[in-house]
Design an enzyme around this catalytic site. Sequence first.
Site, PDB file in Angstrom:
ATOM      1  N   ARG A  19       0.305  -1.389  -0.095  1.00  0.00           N
ATOM      2  CA  ARG A  19       0.214  -0.217   0.084  1.00  0.00           C
ATOM      3  C   ARG A  19       1.362   0.948  -0.205  1.00  0.00           C
ATOM      4  O   ARG A  19       0.628   2.369  -0.086  1.00  0.00           O
ATOM      5  CB  ARG A  19      -1.024   0.151   1.190  1.00  0.00           C
ATOM      6  N   LYS A  69      14.591  -7.059   4.158  1.00  0.00           N
ATOM      7  CA  LYS A  69      14.700  -6.039   4.835  1.00  0.00           C
ATOM      8  C   LYS A  69      16.292  -6.236   5.836  1.00  0.00           C
ATOM      9  O   LYS A  69      17.266  -5.443   6.653  1.00  0.00           O
ATOM     10  CB  LYS A  69      13.777  -5.761   6.008  1.00  0.00           C
ATOM     11  N   ASP A 106      10.368   1.047  11.461  1.00  0.00           N
ATOM     12  CA  ASP A 106       9.179   0.836  11.771  1.00  0.00           C
ATOM     13  C   ASP A 106       8.847   0.762  13.223  1.00  0.00           C
ATOM     14  O   ASP A 106       7.657   0.660  13.543  1.00  0.00           O
ATOM     15  CB  ASP A 106       9.294  -0.953  11.474  1.00  0.00           C
ATOM     16  N   GLY A 132       4.735 -12.262  19.768  1.00  0.00           N
ATOM     17  CA  GLY A 132       5.298 -12.624  18.730  1.00  0.00           C
ATOM     18  C   GLY A 132       6.685 -11.962  18.716  1.00  0.00           C
ATOM     19  O   GLY A 132       7.030 -11.456  19.428  1.00  0.00           O
ATOM     20  N   ALA A 133       7.687 -12.970  18.258  1.00  0.00           N
ATOM     21  CA  ALA A 133       9.495 -12.842  18.469  1.00  0.00           C
ATOM     22  C   ALA A 133      10.029 -12.461  16.824  1.00  0.00           C
ATOM     23  O   ALA A 133      10.834 -12.683  16.977  1.00  0.00           O
ATOM     24  CB  ALA A 133      10.197 -13.691  19.589  1.00  0.00           C
ATOM     25  N   ALA A 136       9.398  -7.648  13.085  1.00  0.00           N
ATOM     26  CA  ALA A 136       8.237  -6.331  13.379  1.00  0.00           C
ATOM     27  C   ALA A 136       8.192  -6.871  15.103  1.00  0.00           C
ATOM     28  O   ALA A 136       8.429  -5.213  15.349  1.00  0.00           O
ATOM     29  CB  ALA A 136       6.508  -6.899  13.002  1.00  0.00           C
TER      30      ALA A 136
END
Length: 276
Positions: A19, A69, A106, A132-133, A136
């Site tokens: 996007r 990244k 980010d 989560g790890a 992000a």
Amino acid sequence: MTDEIPLAGVIGNPIGHSRSPRLHRHWLERHGIAGDYIPLHVQEEHLDEVVRALPKMGFVGVNITIPHKVSVMRLADQISDRAILIGAANTLIFRRDGKIHADNTDGYGFLANLRAGAPDWRPDVGPVAVLGAGGAARAVIESLLAAGATEILLANRTRPKAEALKSDFGARIRVVDWVQAGNIIEDAATIVNTTSLGMTGAAELRVPLDGLHPGQVVTDLVYNPLETRLLAEARAAGCVTVDGLGMLLHQAVPAFERWFGVRPEVDDAVRAAVLE
Ligand code: ATR
């Protein structure tokens, strides 16, 4: 008059879903800048060649997305402290002296979105639960620690990845088992889902949510759908909720400013342009 047309873009594989072109083109148009922002589908084996060629055709910088990244950092002449800590870059700036500067916005975008959506949010009023790890989560944790979070409770399905984050980021992180996710959700002042669970097409986030209660701030990095099950349950339980679309918008602000020299606004018009 100059006939230079500043270009930016986003490099990824796949890239069709991004996007970012709508977002940056909206700002370019709003600020009357005769530039463009282009999605670039690039395979890993062509990454170096493509990145090195871009400044020669008028690119002032690019965003970098999955899966490049981490690997793109090898091309940078200069890497910001936060990109080093996160271990990944989402933004390259092509300087006039030919040097490539790599940054990661980010975590900045995450915090700016949280602060915009929950103006009373404070990092130090209680633990922050992070689910989560992955990549992000690294950006989220870096920004939370920089903002002054006193304790981060980290749960990930694959526990060793959470342990690795703790060894990189230090003592303010406490790793808990994924099966304990329901408990940390109850104990935390702030709750962040950084997993892909709950995204359209992915599995649902199935952690127990009955511990959610008023006074908590809950945010989800998933923005498709805009209101995930986590956010819907949190809203029903009286929590302050912040959706993930704003992180995408805010992470783009410093990049746009560096490339085009104008600091753009995150407002309803740009949200609508991205959602179109
Ligand atoms: P990103 O850059 O978006 O963080 P990622 O690095 O692939 O992407 O990380 C995805 C995160 O979602 C990880 O924390 C992952 O858990 P694992 O480390 O155990 O893989 C989490 N995740 C994805 N699918 C999951 C599932 N079905 N159950 C639990 N966690 C899941």
